[in-house]
Design a protein around this motif. Structure first.
Motif, PDB file in Angstrom:
ATOM      1  N   GLU A  60       0.598  -1.018  -0.089  1.00  0.00           N
ATOM      2  CA  GLU A  60       0.061   0.024  -0.024  1.00  0.00           C
ATOM      3  C   GLU A  60       0.849   1.500  -0.004  1.00  0.00           C
ATOM      4  OE1 GLU A  60      -0.422  -0.385   4.746  1.00  0.00           O
ATOM      5  OE2 GLU A  60      -1.935  -1.168   3.638  1.00  0.00           O
ATOM      6  N   ARG A  61       0.295   2.469   0.179  1.00  0.00           N
ATOM      7  CA  ARG A  61       0.744   3.640   0.213  1.00  0.00           C
ATOM      8  C   ARG A  61       1.511   4.151  -1.098  1.00  0.00           C
ATOM      9  NH1 ARG A  61       5.350   6.473   1.887  1.00  0.00           N
ATOM     10  NH2 ARG A  61       5.101   8.354   2.567  1.00  0.00           N
ATOM     11  N   LEU A  62       1.699   5.319  -1.214  1.00  0.00           N
ATOM     12  CA  LEU A  62       2.666   5.827  -2.276  1.00  0.00           C
ATOM     13  C   LEU A  62       2.031   6.363  -3.576  1.00  0.00           C
ATOM     14  CD1 LEU A  62       5.834   4.279  -3.789  1.00  0.00           C
ATOM     15  CD2 LEU A  62       5.546   5.858  -1.892  1.00  0.00           C
ATOM     16  N   ARG A  63       2.384   7.161  -4.370  1.00  0.00           N
ATOM     17  CA  ARG A  63       1.576   7.387  -5.812  1.00  0.00           C
ATOM     18  C   ARG A  63       1.295   6.491  -6.766  1.00  0.00           C
ATOM     19  NH1 ARG A  63       0.140  11.253  -5.144  1.00  0.00           N
ATOM     20  NH2 ARG A  63      -1.047  10.438  -6.903  1.00  0.00           N
ATOM     21  N   GLU A  64       2.214   5.370  -6.508  1.00  0.00           N
ATOM     22  CA  GLU A  64       1.883   4.100  -7.569  1.00  0.00           C
ATOM     23  C   GLU A  64       2.584   2.877  -6.895  1.00  0.00           C
ATOM     24  OE1 GLU A  64       0.246   3.284 -11.248  1.00  0.00           O
ATOM     25  OE2 GLU A  64       0.505   5.120 -10.615  1.00  0.00           O
ATOM     26  N   VAL A  65       1.495   1.956  -6.853  1.00  0.00           N
ATOM     27  CA  VAL A  65       2.245   0.519  -6.293  1.00  0.00           C
ATOM     28  C   VAL A  65       2.069  -0.309  -7.641  1.00  0.00           C
ATOM     29  CG1 VAL A  65       2.136  -1.263  -4.889  1.00  0.00           C
ATOM     30  CG2 VAL A  65       1.914   0.900  -3.987  1.00  0.00           C
ATOM     31  N   VAL A  66       3.403  -0.830  -8.214  1.00  0.00           N
ATOM     32  CA  VAL A  66       3.034  -1.818  -9.107  1.00  0.00           C
ATOM     33  C   VAL A  66       3.467  -3.128  -8.715  1.00  0.00           C
ATOM     34  CG1 VAL A  66       3.961  -2.213 -11.537  1.00  0.00           C
ATOM     35  CG2 VAL A  66       3.689   0.146 -10.730  1.00  0.00           C
ATOM     36  N   ALA A  67       2.547  -3.900  -8.314  1.00  0.00           N
ATOM     37  CA  ALA A  67       2.920  -5.316  -7.619  1.00  0.00           C
ATOM     38  C   ALA A  67       3.078  -6.354  -8.989  1.00  0.00           C
ATOM     39  CB  ALA A  67       1.758  -5.800  -6.817  1.00  0.00           C
ATOM     40  N   VAL A  68       4.349  -7.232  -8.811  1.00  0.00           N
ATOM     41  CA  VAL A  68       4.705  -8.166  -9.707  1.00  0.00           C
ATOM     42  C   VAL A  68       4.849  -9.282  -9.078  1.00  0.00           C
ATOM     43  CG1 VAL A  68       6.615  -8.868 -11.345  1.00  0.00           C
ATOM     44  CG2 VAL A  68       6.030  -6.107 -10.989  1.00  0.00           C
ATOM     45  N   CYS A  69       4.141 -10.421  -9.576  1.00  0.00           N
ATOM     46  CA  CYS A  69       4.259 -11.705  -9.183  1.00  0.00           C
ATOM     47  C   CYS A  69       5.392 -12.431 -10.085  1.00  0.00           C
ATOM     48  CB  CYS A  69       2.915 -12.350  -9.163  1.00  0.00           C
ATOM     49  SG  CYS A  69       3.090 -14.025  -8.495  1.00  0.00           S
ATOM     50  N   ALA A  70       6.327 -12.827  -9.609  1.00  0.00           N
ATOM     51  CA  ALA A  70       7.499 -13.346 -10.483  1.00  0.00           C
ATOM     52  C   ALA A  70       8.465 -14.160  -9.538  1.00  0.00           C
ATOM     53  CB  ALA A  70       8.030 -12.393 -11.099  1.00  0.00           C
ATOM     54  N   ASP A  71       9.127 -15.114  -9.980  1.00  0.00           N
ATOM     55  CA  ASP A  71      10.204 -15.737  -9.385  1.00  0.00           C
ATOM     56  C   ASP A  71      11.634 -14.943  -9.657  1.00  0.00           C
ATOM     57  OD1 ASP A  71      12.135 -17.310  -8.481  1.00  0.00           O
ATOM     58  OD2 ASP A  71      11.745 -19.094  -9.627  1.00  0.00           O
ATOM     59  N   TYR A  72      11.806 -14.221  -8.627  1.00  0.00           N
ATOM     60  CA  TYR A  72      12.778 -13.278  -9.006  1.00  0.00           C
ATOM     61  C   TYR A  72      14.138 -14.066  -8.722  1.00  0.00           C
ATOM     62  CZ  TYR A  72      13.051 -13.463  -3.512  1.00  0.00           C
ATOM     63  OH  TYR A  72      13.015 -13.839  -2.340  1.00  0.00           O
ATOM     64  N   THR A  73      14.106 -15.414  -8.418  1.00  0.00           N
ATOM     65  CA  THR A  73      15.526 -15.863  -8.639  1.00  0.00           C
ATOM     66  C   THR A  73      16.080 -16.257 -10.005  1.00  0.00           C
ATOM     67  OG1 THR A  73      14.718 -18.071  -8.412  1.00  0.00           O
ATOM     68  CG2 THR A  73      15.554 -17.023  -6.294  1.00  0.00           C
ATOM     69  N   ARG A  74      15.113 -16.075 -10.890  1.00  0.00           N
ATOM     70  CA  ARG A  74      15.336 -16.254 -12.169  1.00  0.00           C
ATOM     71  C   ARG A  74      15.116 -14.875 -13.014  1.00  0.00           C
ATOM     72  NH1 ARG A  74      11.351 -21.292 -13.203  1.00  0.00           N
ATOM     73  NH2 ARG A  74      11.717 -22.182 -11.268  1.00  0.00           N
ATOM     74  N   PRO A  75      15.802 -14.700 -14.181  1.00  0.00           N
ATOM     75  CA  PRO A  75      15.633 -13.350 -14.792  1.00  0.00           C
ATOM     76  C   PRO A  75      14.156 -13.016 -15.340  1.00  0.00           C
ATOM     77  CG  PRO A  75      17.203 -14.673 -15.863  1.00  0.00           C
ATOM     78  CD  PRO A  75      16.630 -15.746 -14.964  1.00  0.00           C
ATOM     79  N   PHE A  76      13.675 -11.795 -15.137  1.00  0.00           N
ATOM     80  CA  PHE A  76      12.407 -11.287 -15.642  1.00  0.00           C
ATOM     81  C   PHE A  76      12.506  -9.952 -15.821  1.00  0.00           C
ATOM     82  CE2 PHE A  76      10.980  -8.945 -11.696  1.00  0.00           C
ATOM     83  CZ  PHE A  76      11.828  -9.290 -11.093  1.00  0.00           C
ATOM     84  N   GLY A  77      11.618  -9.536 -16.669  1.00  0.00           N
ATOM     85  CA  GLY A  77      11.334  -8.101 -16.786  1.00  0.00           C
ATOM     86  C   GLY A  77      10.375  -7.308 -16.162  1.00  0.00           C
ATOM     87  N   LEU A  78      10.561  -6.053 -15.966  1.00  0.00           N
ATOM     88  CA  LEU A  78       9.831  -5.239 -15.187  1.00  0.00           C
ATOM     89  C   LEU A  78       8.775  -4.596 -16.302  1.00  0.00           C
ATOM     90  CD1 LEU A  78      11.696  -3.418 -12.306  1.00  0.00           C
ATOM     91  CD2 LEU A  78       9.936  -5.230 -12.131  1.00  0.00           C
ATOM     92  N   PRO A  79       7.398  -4.447 -15.887  1.00  0.00           N
ATOM     93  CA  PRO A  79       6.549  -3.645 -16.865  1.00  0.00           C
ATOM     94  C   PRO A  79       6.897  -2.185 -16.799  1.00  0.00           C
ATOM     95  CG  PRO A  79       5.485  -4.130 -14.730  1.00  0.00           C
ATOM     96  CD  PRO A  79       6.710  -4.923 -14.632  1.00  0.00           C
ATOM     97  N   PRO A  80       6.436  -1.371 -17.680  1.00  0.00           N
ATOM     98  CA  PRO A  80       6.863   0.054 -17.859  1.00  0.00           C
ATOM     99  C   PRO A  80       6.562   0.518 -16.571  1.00  0.00           C
ATOM    100  CG  PRO A  80       5.610  -0.487 -19.646  1.00  0.00           C
ATOM    101  CD  PRO A  80       5.724  -1.688 -18.745  1.00  0.00           C
ATOM    102  N   LEU A  81       7.252   1.362 -15.991  1.00  0.00           N
ATOM    103  CA  LEU A  81       6.972   1.940 -14.527  1.00  0.00           C
ATOM    104  C   LEU A  81       6.511   3.348 -14.658  1.00  0.00           C
ATOM    105  CD1 LEU A  81       9.784   0.742 -12.218  1.00  0.00           C
ATOM    106  CD2 LEU A  81       7.746  -0.305 -12.685  1.00  0.00           C
ATOM    107  N   PRO A  82       5.363   3.733 -13.683  1.00  0.00           N
ATOM    108  CA  PRO A  82       4.958   5.079 -14.141  1.00  0.00           C
ATOM    109  C   PRO A  82       5.896   6.286 -13.569  1.00  0.00           C
ATOM    110  CG  PRO A  82       3.658   3.788 -12.407  1.00  0.00           C
ATOM    111  CD  PRO A  82       4.915   3.018 -12.963  1.00  0.00           C
ATOM    112  N   GLY A  83       5.391   7.371 -13.511  1.00  0.00           N
ATOM    113  CA  GLY A  83       5.928   8.395 -12.726  1.00  0.00           C
ATOM    114  C   GLY A  83       7.232   9.109 -13.077  1.00  0.00           C
TER     115      GLY A  83
END
Ligand code: AVI
Length: 309
Positions: free
Chosen positions: A116-139
């Motif tokens: 919660e909180r903040l201008r924008e929260v972009v929650a990402v469900c991913a296995d972060y121990t493997r490479p992955f890309g982020l969606p475009p981030l706002p702001g």
């Protein structure tokens, strides 16, 4: 979240190896092993939260105290309008300390659980121990800063740390920086009691793997015939967790039979401890250099601020 703020959710989770496959593969190995990621079903996660409050488990409260003591200094390094990307979130108190100190953060990106909180929260469900890309981030485009608290990095093998930090650098992009909590080497007595607390929380957390096996895989494991076994291996610089078989026994799991000799060990986790120069050397291999490292007065725990290049 404040009025006008947004929450977006992105599901990038890969199809995971099933619990059954992981257990059968691990118990088929010699020596037997079960990966520590299997600890975290709902009950295991709740037990870990309780460990974090155990008097012997100094890690969580010490890291929190370091973040509280140096929040303004850390925020000064990060600067305004940052996009804070937390891998394996869940420690809401820690990130809140940081968010409260930051100058107009543009986005908070918890990878694994919403927040919660903040201008924008972009929650990402991913296995972060493997490479992955982020969606475009706002702001407004401020710095991308990774946050990886809790010394979770200690549960990776050192070569995997280099790999992970290298992936993280790519994810953050050019100029991305990171704040990472790392448990320090110390008196083995302190480490041995942190992982063998008097209330038996570490034991329950470790043995919960067997509870899961009985419940989810129709196992007939007699919990009284296994024991939590954890100790600091000074030569390797890590706490090692095992489940020890107390008898020569045969156990049924998912329709298979597994033999355990008396005193045979199932390796369930390593938790590496790093002196500051050791961790900096690993980070350097992934292209990060140290901007600053903060510790508590007793030098139990460290928080590193790293930049690329
Ligand atoms: C999540 N991780 C940092 C913990 C640790 O200390 O290595 C996991 C843990 N294992 C036993 N107790 C806590």
């Amino acid at each position: 979240m404040p009025p006008g703020a947004n929450l977006a959710f992105h599901d990038l989770a890969p199809d995971d190896e099933s619990f059954r496959d992981a257990v059968l593969a691990g118990l088929g190995r010699r020596p037997k092993e079960l990966p520590c990621k299997l600890f975290y079903d709902a009950h295991g996660s709740a037990l870990f939260e309780q460990i974090c409050d155990a008097p012997e488990y100094y890690l969580t409260r010490t890291e929190t105290a370091i973040l509280e003591a140096y929040a303004d200094e850390i925020a000064g390094h990060i600067g305004p309008h940052c996009r804070l990307i937390e891998l394996g979130s869940g420690a809401s108190r820690k990130v809140r300390i940081l968010l409260d100190a930051l100058d107009r953060p543009a986005a908070y990106v918890p990878v694994d659980i919403s927040r919660e909180r903040l201008r924008e929260v972009v929650a990402v469900c991913a296995d972060y121990t493997r490479p992955f890309g982020l969606p475009p981030l706002p702001g407004r485009p401020g710095k991308r800063v990774g946050f990886f608290p809790g010394s979770t990095i200690g549960n990776f093998e050192p070569e995997a740390v280099v790999q992970f930090l290298g992936n993280y650098a790519k994810l953050l992009g050019h100029g991305g920086e990171m704040l990472i909590g790392v448990d320090l080497k110390k008196d083995p007595k302190v480490l041995n009691s942190a992982y063998n607390d008097a209330a038996g929380l570490n034991a329950a957390f470790n043995l919960n793997l067997l509870v899961r096996i009985n419940r989810e895989l129709g196992g007939d494991v007699d919990l009284d015939r296994f024991q939590h076994h954890a100790f600091y291996n000074e030569a390797e610089g890590r706490v090692e967790l095992y489940i020890k078989s107390l008898a020569d026994q045969i156990v049924g799991i998912a329709g298979r039979r597994f033999r355990f000799a008396a005193d045979e060990l199932i390796h369930t986790e390593n938790s590496y401890k790093y002196a500051i120069p050791e961790f900096r050397a690993l980070a350097a291999r992934a292209g990060f250099s140290a901007v600053e490292t903060w510790t508590d007065p007793a030098e139990l725990f460290s928080v590193h601020y790293l930049r690329q290049g």
